[in-house]
Design a protein around this motif. Structure first.
Motif, PDB file in Angstrom:
ATOM      1  N   MET A 243       0.837  -1.197   0.000  1.00 31.36           N
ATOM      2  CA  MET A 243       0.000   0.000   0.000  1.00 31.36           C
ATOM      3  C   MET A 243       0.873   1.249   0.000  1.00 31.36           C
ATOM      4  O   MET A 243       0.615   2.200  -0.725  1.00 31.36           O
ATOM      5  CB  MET A 243      -0.887  -0.005   1.243  1.00 31.36           C
ATOM      6  CG  MET A 243      -2.041  -0.977   1.107  1.00 31.36           C
ATOM      7  SD  MET A 243      -3.392  -0.637   2.265  1.00 31.36           S
ATOM      8  CE  MET A 243      -2.559  -0.645   3.817  1.00 31.36           C
ATOM      9  N   ALA A 244       1.936   1.220   0.802  1.00 28.45           N
ATOM     10  CA  ALA A 244       2.767   2.417   0.905  1.00 28.45           C
ATOM     11  C   ALA A 244       3.503   2.696  -0.395  1.00 28.45           C
ATOM     12  O   ALA A 244       3.979   3.799  -0.626  1.00 28.45           O
ATOM     13  CB  ALA A 244       3.753   2.266   2.053  1.00 28.45           C
ATOM     14  N   ASP A 245       3.634   1.676  -1.286  1.00 26.95           N
ATOM     15  CA  ASP A 245       4.331   1.881  -2.554  1.00 26.95           C
ATOM     16  C   ASP A 245       3.473   2.664  -3.528  1.00 26.95           C
ATOM     17  O   ASP A 245       3.984   3.417  -4.344  1.00 26.95           O
ATOM     18  CB  ASP A 245       4.694   0.530  -3.198  1.00 26.95           C
ATOM     19  CG  ASP A 245       5.756  -0.203  -2.413  1.00 26.95           C
ATOM     20  OD1 ASP A 245       5.806  -1.457  -2.511  1.00 26.95           O
ATOM     21  OD2 ASP A 245       6.519   0.461  -1.705  1.00 26.95           O
ATOM     22  N   THR A 246       2.159   2.458  -3.444  1.00 25.06           N
ATOM     23  CA  THR A 246       1.301   3.042  -4.463  1.00 25.06           C
ATOM     24  C   THR A 246       0.486   4.221  -3.936  1.00 25.06           C
ATOM     25  O   THR A 246       0.168   5.131  -4.664  1.00 25.06           O
ATOM     26  CB  THR A 246       0.327   1.997  -5.010  1.00 25.06           C
ATOM     27  OG1 THR A 246      -0.305   1.352  -3.894  1.00 25.06           O
ATOM     28  CG2 THR A 246       1.056   0.955  -5.832  1.00 25.06           C
TER      29      THR A 246
ATOM     30  N   ALA B 234      -1.078   6.113   2.359  1.00 26.61           N
ATOM     31  CA  ALA B 234      -0.625   4.951   3.132  1.00 26.61           C
ATOM     32  C   ALA B 234       0.837   5.119   3.520  1.00 26.61           C
ATOM     33  O   ALA B 234       1.257   4.760   4.617  1.00 26.61           O
ATOM     34  CB  ALA B 234      -0.816   3.684   2.312  1.00 26.61           C
ATOM     35  N   ASP B 235       1.608   5.704   2.605  1.00 27.91           N
ATOM     36  CA  ASP B 235       3.028   5.946   2.884  1.00 27.91           C
ATOM     37  C   ASP B 235       3.168   6.870   4.081  1.00 27.91           C
ATOM     38  O   ASP B 235       3.921   6.621   5.014  1.00 27.91           O
ATOM     39  CB  ASP B 235       3.657   6.567   1.625  1.00 27.91           C
ATOM     40  CG  ASP B 235       5.119   6.852   1.799  1.00 27.91           C
ATOM     41  OD1 ASP B 235       5.925   6.074   1.269  1.00 27.91           O
ATOM     42  OD2 ASP B 235       5.462   7.828   2.506  1.00 27.91           O
ATOM     43  N   LYS B 236       2.365   7.955   4.082  1.00 30.00           N
ATOM     44  CA  LYS B 236       2.445   8.905   5.194  1.00 30.00           C
ATOM     45  C   LYS B 236       2.011   8.244   6.488  1.00 30.00           C
ATOM     46  O   LYS B 236       2.562   8.498   7.554  1.00 30.00           O
ATOM     47  CB  LYS B 236       1.538  10.119   4.895  1.00 30.00           C
ATOM     48  CG  LYS B 236       2.254  11.246   4.174  1.00 30.00           C
ATOM     49  CD  LYS B 236       2.487  12.428   5.094  1.00 30.00           C
ATOM     50  CE  LYS B 236       3.778  13.188   4.967  1.00 30.00           C
ATOM     51  NZ  LYS B 236       4.935  12.569   4.511  1.00 30.00           N
TER      52      LYS B 236
ATOM     53  N   LYS C  62       9.616  -3.051   6.824  1.00 28.77           N
ATOM     54  CA  LYS C  62       8.564  -3.815   6.150  1.00 28.77           C
ATOM     55  C   LYS C  62       7.694  -2.938   5.262  1.00 28.77           C
ATOM     56  O   LYS C  62       7.289  -3.322   4.177  1.00 28.77           O
ATOM     57  CB  LYS C  62       7.683  -4.524   7.183  1.00 28.77           C
ATOM     58  CG  LYS C  62       8.307  -5.785   7.737  1.00 28.77           C
ATOM     59  CD  LYS C  62       7.362  -6.481   8.672  1.00 28.77           C
ATOM     60  CE  LYS C  62       6.139  -6.936   7.918  1.00 28.77           C
ATOM     61  NZ  LYS C  62       5.416  -7.998   8.598  1.00 28.77           N
ATOM     62  N   THR C  63       7.360  -1.727   5.731  1.00 23.34           N
ATOM     63  CA  THR C  63       6.379  -0.938   4.992  1.00 23.34           C
ATOM     64  C   THR C  63       7.001   0.075   4.061  1.00 23.34           C
ATOM     65  O   THR C  63       6.417   0.413   3.035  1.00 23.34           O
ATOM     66  CB  THR C  63       5.459  -0.182   5.958  1.00 23.34           C
ATOM     67  OG1 THR C  63       6.289   0.559   6.871  1.00 23.34           O
ATOM     68  CG2 THR C  63       4.581  -1.130   6.745  1.00 23.34           C
ATOM     69  N   LEU C  64       8.159   0.611   4.383  1.00 21.99           N
ATOM     70  CA  LEU C  64       8.668   1.741   3.620  1.00 21.99           C
ATOM     71  C   LEU C  64       9.919   1.433   2.816  1.00 21.99           C
ATOM     72  O   LEU C  64      10.111   1.989   1.745  1.00 21.99           O
ATOM     73  CB  LEU C  64       8.962   2.924   4.563  1.00 21.99           C
ATOM     74  CG  LEU C  64       7.720   3.519   5.230  1.00 21.99           C
ATOM     75  CD1 LEU C  64       8.103   4.564   6.260  1.00 21.99           C
ATOM     76  CD2 LEU C  64       6.805   4.150   4.178  1.00 21.99           C
ATOM     77  N   MET C  65      10.765   0.560   3.351  1.00 24.65           N
ATOM     78  CA  MET C  65      11.998   0.290   2.607  1.00 24.65           C
ATOM     79  C   MET C  65      11.685  -0.573   1.398  1.00 24.65           C
ATOM     80  O   MET C  65      10.701  -1.306   1.381  1.00 24.65           O
ATOM     81  CB  MET C  65      13.011  -0.409   3.504  1.00 24.65           C
ATOM     82  CG  MET C  65      13.536   0.465   4.610  1.00 24.65           C
ATOM     83  SD  MET C  65      14.834  -0.386   5.507  1.00 24.65           S
ATOM     84  CE  MET C  65      15.117   0.748   6.829  1.00 24.65           C
ATOM     85  N   SER C  66      12.542  -0.513   0.425  1.00 24.84           N
ATOM     86  CA  SER C  66      12.291  -1.230  -0.813  1.00 24.84           C
ATOM     87  C   SER C  66      12.149  -2.720  -0.551  1.00 24.84           C
ATOM     88  O   SER C  66      12.961  -3.306   0.158  1.00 24.84           O
ATOM     89  CB  SER C  66      13.460  -1.010  -1.772  1.00 24.84           C
ATOM     90  OG  SER C  66      13.426  -1.979  -2.778  1.00 24.84           O
ATOM     91  N   ASP C  67      11.122  -3.335  -1.112  1.00 19.10           N
ATOM     92  CA  ASP C  67      10.970  -4.771  -0.931  1.00 19.10           C
ATOM     93  C   ASP C  67      11.093  -5.513  -2.250  1.00 19.10           C
ATOM     94  O   ASP C  67      10.544  -6.598  -2.430  1.00 19.10           O
ATOM     95  CB  ASP C  67       9.648  -5.102  -0.219  1.00 19.10           C
ATOM     96  CG  ASP C  67       8.461  -4.974  -1.151  1.00 19.10           C
ATOM     97  OD1 ASP C  67       7.458  -5.685  -0.910  1.00 19.10           O
ATOM     98  OD2 ASP C  67       8.529  -4.183  -2.097  1.00 19.10           O
TER      99      ASP C  67
END
Lengths: 568, 259, 343
Positions: free
Chosen positions: C32-35, C39-41, C104-109
């Motif tokens: 979600m945070a990628d798109t 969600a990123d915020k 998990k949520t923000l760093m590149s996966d």
């Protein structure tokens, strides 16, 4: 002005960070290491973090242990204690015990640190065992990791020693009786036993030397050995790179995962804090090793429910199960105490045997290639069964060591429980092996079914002809790959005997024995599905004969229907 | 209505009403009247009642004159303390065969128990029920009590009195909820498997110290939740369940793909 | 029906059968945070909150250390331990959970692939290494100087003895293992109550009693560490039975008891725990460590458990004042067996 946020200038630094890195690299050449390791790839799976639990709890042990050494006095000199708790006030006790009480009741945070330290020790051993079982069940001990397996196994043994020496330090009745038992076991060793006992205690039991000696072992020698072995252990992980579970894109020749910096720095670094946090929470809320209730060591008292810490329970259990008749006096009036020697030595020998398993397996598979892709335990039924059998053996012994607590809690006869475990210790591991192996084979068959026929969707379709079928959704590529990407080892082929003696030749007999053992391992096996079999299963209504296969019930006519396909 | 009421006046109505009134008065008095203090010396009446209670509840096993039978030992000389202990904990009258008498809801009231005790005390000399002062834990020294307990009691009852196993299904029970008087009486009389700790072995002051020690245990542990005070086995189970459980849970969370 | 299973168990030689191909790394599924920038915020805010919790935890821990002091009661120590510990939990967990959530949520996966090299050194490296070793060995001349080689090996093998022997020997003290055979019990030693040291009158020991016994020593000696080691050998458990309950005594031991009072060593002959549980009604002694059971009425013979030998018996009698005394020491070494025990 050079921009430094995304690509710092490595040759002409201007920022403070750049200049300090330059200073450092000029003197250490650290640039090589950063280039090599900063973005090193580690695969991602929760079971790879079990070893980290062990590592981090060891760090917690070092940190809390340092706090404890500031207050603990490793001396058996006696003095009258005045202070908390009231049940200990005015008693004559050793300085070791008195300093433990003061540390717990007078030093702020002292009891917290003591409890975190002890919980960390229990979790350390538990995580080592869990990590070791993960390594075993996934075959991570295969070439090139045999040395690392042996190092890890040695860490298990040194961990046991660290725990034993540690909980004996407060010189209380419970751990003191544990030392008395250790003394009794040492004395039973033929020829040198009494001398070894005298050596360890510097005289009669308990003497006045044992606590300071255990202290040196516990804070200096054993941690040094553990640290050195852990360093070697981790170095090998770096050199060999971490293993990975089978899956799409994962081969023996690559590593698929995430880079060390920043992902694993955050995940693994964060996990250290999580481990420390959980251990702190346990130390804050759950009482452990309340030595003031056991009392300062005196050889006379003992408590009901006298057990060592959990990781020594297997030895305790084996001592309880052995019948006493095994001791006898031989010619020359020498006493052979097999009733003590057998239970003390046999489990350790079995453990050592377990440690040699990688070499046994390499021989029975004839496989000496490097392996970096792990096995799913179900694809190695005999190995998984053997692992469960060993686990069962040690778990049964641990329960046998708790037989008096089982008796009190479940209102049973302790004699009955002991007899039950005497029988179970032989039947249990064999049964665990057999049932585990059958379960693995069953799971492999289920996987085959899944690949050949797909997922059951629960949708029933009725054809015009009146036939009902359930619609199956075929596996996607990734799901299928996971279930077919393994090799079902076959038993070693026995070559024809060469040489003058023919089949009586000694080295031929040895080869024959290996071949027989190999058959035990690999005779029952399930092969992975091949594309030809999948195609055959998709054919409608006909049995396709496959080369060399049986002519019936190979694959049933399959009615898997695409989601888009309607009735015929 | 009036007709019904008219037919209700019976000749004996006044007598019945008087009897009812007497019953009510007597009942109210019995409930509200202050209870009598326990007499230090048993009255002859108590001994007689005690004997009747004994013959009704105990004689089948212990014999009509408490001389014992094949089923149960003689009670001559066991003393009032033994009776008070056994009956007030519900062990006696024993209801079920088993490795030992079980604690169960008491069958006799306090008054009946003291009457039984008075009877048994009258047929032989044995340990008397201790006074309130003798069992007052606040007057005891918990440190001495701890030392005595460790040497004489902890091997059966566990270091803090949680109970422990004996052979063949017998057990030493937990002392967590045992009254001070019964702790004293058990030491003094040595019920069933428990040895007798007479006043020469553990003096009355030392017995009171033991009571002080056991009462101090009821404050809980300085380290947090006691986990049953069962020692390293319980601690090991919790290390696996809570420690490894939480940490493996965290590991699974770390390895899982984020949404 | 054939006895074979329906599985394909016929071996197919490797390489001659077509197998499924590796489908490659699974497609990347965006989080979600990628798109979604909201969600990123949100994820970033959550990470910030977690790290802030840690800071608050540290502050509370510091306050707790100074403000919530143990007051000398059980409850006081418990409170101070708990408050401090739980604050530390938050201080640590905030960082841990925050860092992991961030990763998990923000760093590149996006999965990265790195090649592995064979662990073994390449052949050319090996050749050079072997050559270098050979050169070194040739230069040292050790190949043809066998006497030299022998002496070097002997010296290196022997020199550790210079440290090992003094270490091991000194750690063992005077190596006088004969002390295992002797205890403080001698003819005339009075039996006293453990731990108070009061002498015991025979008339005080009633039937059904279990008395923990130590030999009489001076009050001064009882304050020493040496006493603990002597006590560890001299512990005795004494009980009184109805004399009719005893089985016939062994030859020579007929008068080792006094009017039904009998005394045994309390150190278990299995591995040395105190055999302290006395079951009055069965007259069995039970050791709590490994459940060795001894029958007091039958010379403390083993009736269950891993012990083999009965407990040594202490011969007792009374002195002129009625106090219980030992007639002699034990007639064998007490405690667990050892190799030369009977010699």
């Amino acid at each position: 002005m050079t921009t430094t946020t995304t690509r710092p200038s490595a040759t002409n630094p201007t920022t403070p960070l750049g200049r300090s890195s330059d200073y450092l690299d000029n003197r250490t050449g650290i640039g090589h290491a950063v280039k090599e390791f900063a973005r090193k790839v580690f695969p991602d799976h929760w079971s790879f973090l079990l070893g980290e639990i062990a590592l981090y709890s060891f760090v917690v042990l070092l940190i809390t242990g340092t706090f404890l050494t500031m207050f603990f006095v490793p001396s058996m000199s006696l003095s009258t204690y005045e202070g908390q708790p009231a049940t200990m006030h005015g008693l004559l006790m050793s300085d070791a015990f008195a300093s433990t009480l003061r540390l717990s009741f007078e030093v702020r945070g002292g009891l917290l640190m003591r409890q975190i330290h002890h919980w960390a020790a229990l979790v350390f051993m538990a995580s080592i065992v869990t990590h070791m079982m993960r390594i075993f069940f996934t075959g991570a001990f295969r070439r090139p990791r045999e040395f690392n397996w042996l190092i890890g196994f040695t860490l298990l043994l040194t961990g046991l020693l660290a725990g034993f020496t540690g909980y004996s330090l407060p010189d209380d009745v419970l751990s003191g009786n544990g030392l008395a038992i250790a003394n009794g076991v040492v004395k039973s060793i033929p020829v040198i036993g009494s001398y070894m006992s005298y050596f360890i205690f510097g005289g009669d039991f308990p003497g006045e030397q044992i606590i300071p000696r255990l202290f040196t072992l516990h804070i200096l020698l054993i941690p040094a050995i553990i640290l050195a072995l852990v360093a070697l252990h981790l170095m090998f992980v770096v050199v060999h790179k971490h293993t990975q579970y089978p899956g799409g894109g994962r081969k023996d020749g690559n590593v698929v995962g995430f880079p060390l910096f920043p992902v694993y720095t955050a995940k693994a670094g964060g996990f250290f804090f999580v481990v420390f946090a959980v251990l702190s929470l346990m130390g804050a809320t759950m009482a452990i090793n309340t030595v003031w209730n056991y009392g300062p060591f005196d050889p006379s008292p003992i408590s009901a429910g006298a057990q060592p810490d959990w990781y020594m329970l297997f030895l305790e259990g084996s001592l309880r199960l052995m019948p006493g008749q095994a001791e006898f006096v031989s010619w020359g009036d020498f006493t052979w105490s097999f009733n003590v020697l057998v239970p003390a030595v046999l489990p350790v020998l079995l453990l050592m045997g377990f440690a040699l398993y990688p070499f046994l397996e390499a021989k029975v598979t004839g496989d000496d290639r490097e392996h970096h892709v792990l096995d799913r335990p179900r694809n190695r039924p005999t190995r998984t069964g053997i692992g469960m059998a060993f686990l069962a053996f040690f778990v049964i012994l641990a329960f046998a060591g708790s037989n008096d607590l089982i008796a009190t809690h479940f209102h049973l006869s302790i004699n009955g429980i002991t007899w039950t475990f005497r029988v179970l210790i032989f039947l249990g591991p064999w049964f665990a092996f057999w049932i585990t192996k059958r379960i693995c084979l069953g799971l492999q068959r289920k996987d085959r079914e899944l690949v050949l026929h797909g997922h059951e969707t629960g949708r029933i379709v009725r054809f015009a002809s009146g036939e009902y079928i359930e619609v199956h959704r075929p596996l996607d590529e990734q799901e299928r790959w996971l279930r077919v990407n393994y090799r079902a080892h076959q038993p070693l082929e026995l070559p024809a005997p060469t040489g003058p003696k023919g089949s009586k030749d000694k080295s031929y007999k040895k080869t024959k024995r290996w071949a027989t053992l190999s058959r035990f391992f690999y005779e029952d096996r399930i092969e992975p599905v091949t594309p030809a079999e999948l195609a055959a299963s998709h054919s409608h209504g006909e049995h396709d004969a496959l080369p060399g296969g049986e002519d019936h019930a190979l694959v049933a006519p399959d009615h898997s229907v695409d989601a888009t396909e309607q009735s015929r | 209505m009036k007709a019904l009421a008219a037919r209700r006046h019976h000749r004996f109505a006044p007598v019945v009403l008087l009897l009812l009134a007497l019953l009510v008065t007597g009942g109210v008095y019995a409930v509200l009247a202050p209870s009598q203090a326990r007499a230090d010396t048993a009255s002859t009446q108590d001994i007689e009642t005690g004997k009747k209670l004994f013959q009704a509840n105990c004689a089948t096993c212990h014999g009509l004159n408490a001389q014992g039978t094949a089923n149960a030992p003689s009670l001559i000389g066991v003393g009032a303390a033994a009776v008070d202990f056994q009956v007030s904990t519900g062990r006696m009258p024993m209801a079920m065969d088993g490795p030992q008498a079980q604690v169960k809801p008491r069958q006799m009231t306090e008054e009946q128990t003291s009457q039984l005790a008075a009877y048994i005390a009258s047929i032989g000399t044995g340990p008397a029920i201790p006074t309130d002062e003798q069992v007052d834990g606040s007057k005891g020294n918990p440190a001495t009590g701890a030392e005595i307990f460790r040497t004489n009691c902890a091997m059966c009852h566990n270091a803090t009195g949680q109970g422990g196993a004996l052979s063949e299904g017998k057990y030493a029970p937990s002392l967590e909820r045992t009254s001070a008087r019964n702790i004293y009486q058990a030491m003094l009389t040595g019920p069933q498997s428990m040895p007798v700790f007479n006043d020469a072995n553990i003096t009355p002051e030392e017995k009171r110290d033991v009571i002080a020690y056991l009462e101090a245990q009821r404050d809980g542990s300085a380290g947090g939740a006691t986990l049953g005070s069962l020692g390293p086995v319980a601690e090991g189970i919790w290390a696996w369940v809570v420690g490894l459980g939480l940490l493996i849970g965290a590991a699974v969370w770390i390895g899982a793909k984020s949404s | 029906m054939s006895s074979k299973t329906t599985d394909v168990t016929v071996p197919h030689p490797e390489g001659d059968l077509e197998r499924f191909q590796d489908p490659g790394i699974p497609e990347h599924r965006p989080r979600m945070a990628d798109t979604d920038p909201k969600a990123d915020k949100r994820a970033e805010r959550q990470v910030v909150i977690l790290f802030t919790i840690s800071v608050i935890g540290t502050l509370v821990a510091l306050w707790a250390y100074f403000a919530v002091r143990p007051d000398g009661t059980t409850a006081g120590v418990r409170t101070s331990t708990m408050v401090l510990g739980i604050a530390i939990f938050f201080a640590l967990a905030g960082i841990g959970v925050g860092a992991i959530h961030w990763a998990k949520t923000l760093m590149s996966d996006h999965e990265v692939v790195e090649d592995r090299h064979a662990t073994r050194s390449p052949d050319d490296v090996r050749e050079i290494a072997v050559q270098k070793l050979a050169d070194g060995i040739k230069e040292s001349g050790v190949g043809r100087r066998s006497v030299l080689k022998g002496v070097v090996v002997s010296a290196l093998a022997l020199f550790p003895l210079t440290i090992a022997v003094p270490l091991i020997s000194s750690v063992g003290g005077d190596w006088n293992v004969g002390t295992f055979r002797t205890t403080l019990w001698k003819k005339g030693t009075r039996l006293t109550y453990d731990p108070t040291g009061r002498p015991i009158k025979a008339s005080d020991v009633t039937i059904g009693s279990a008395v923990h016994v130590i030999p009489e020593v001076t009050e001064e000696f009882r304050q020493t560490g040496e006493w603990i080691s002597e006590k560890a050998k001299a512990l005795v458990l004494m009980v009184r039975l109805d004399p009719r309950d005893f089985k016939p005594f062994a030859k020579g031991r007929e008068n080792w008891t006094y009017d039904g009072i009998i005394a045994f060593s309390k150190i278990c002959t299995h591995v040395g725990c105190p055999v302290a549980l006395y079951e009055q009604q069965t007259h069995h002694l039970l050791c709590p460590c490994h459940q060795s059971t001894f029958d007091v009425a039958d010379g403390a013979k083993v009736v269950f458990g891993p012990a083999k030998r009965p407990l040594p018996q202490l011969p007792i009698t009374v002195d002129s004042e009625g106090y219980l005394v030992a007639q002699d020491g034990f007639d064998e070494p007490i405690g667990p067996s050892y190799w030369e025990r009977l010699r």
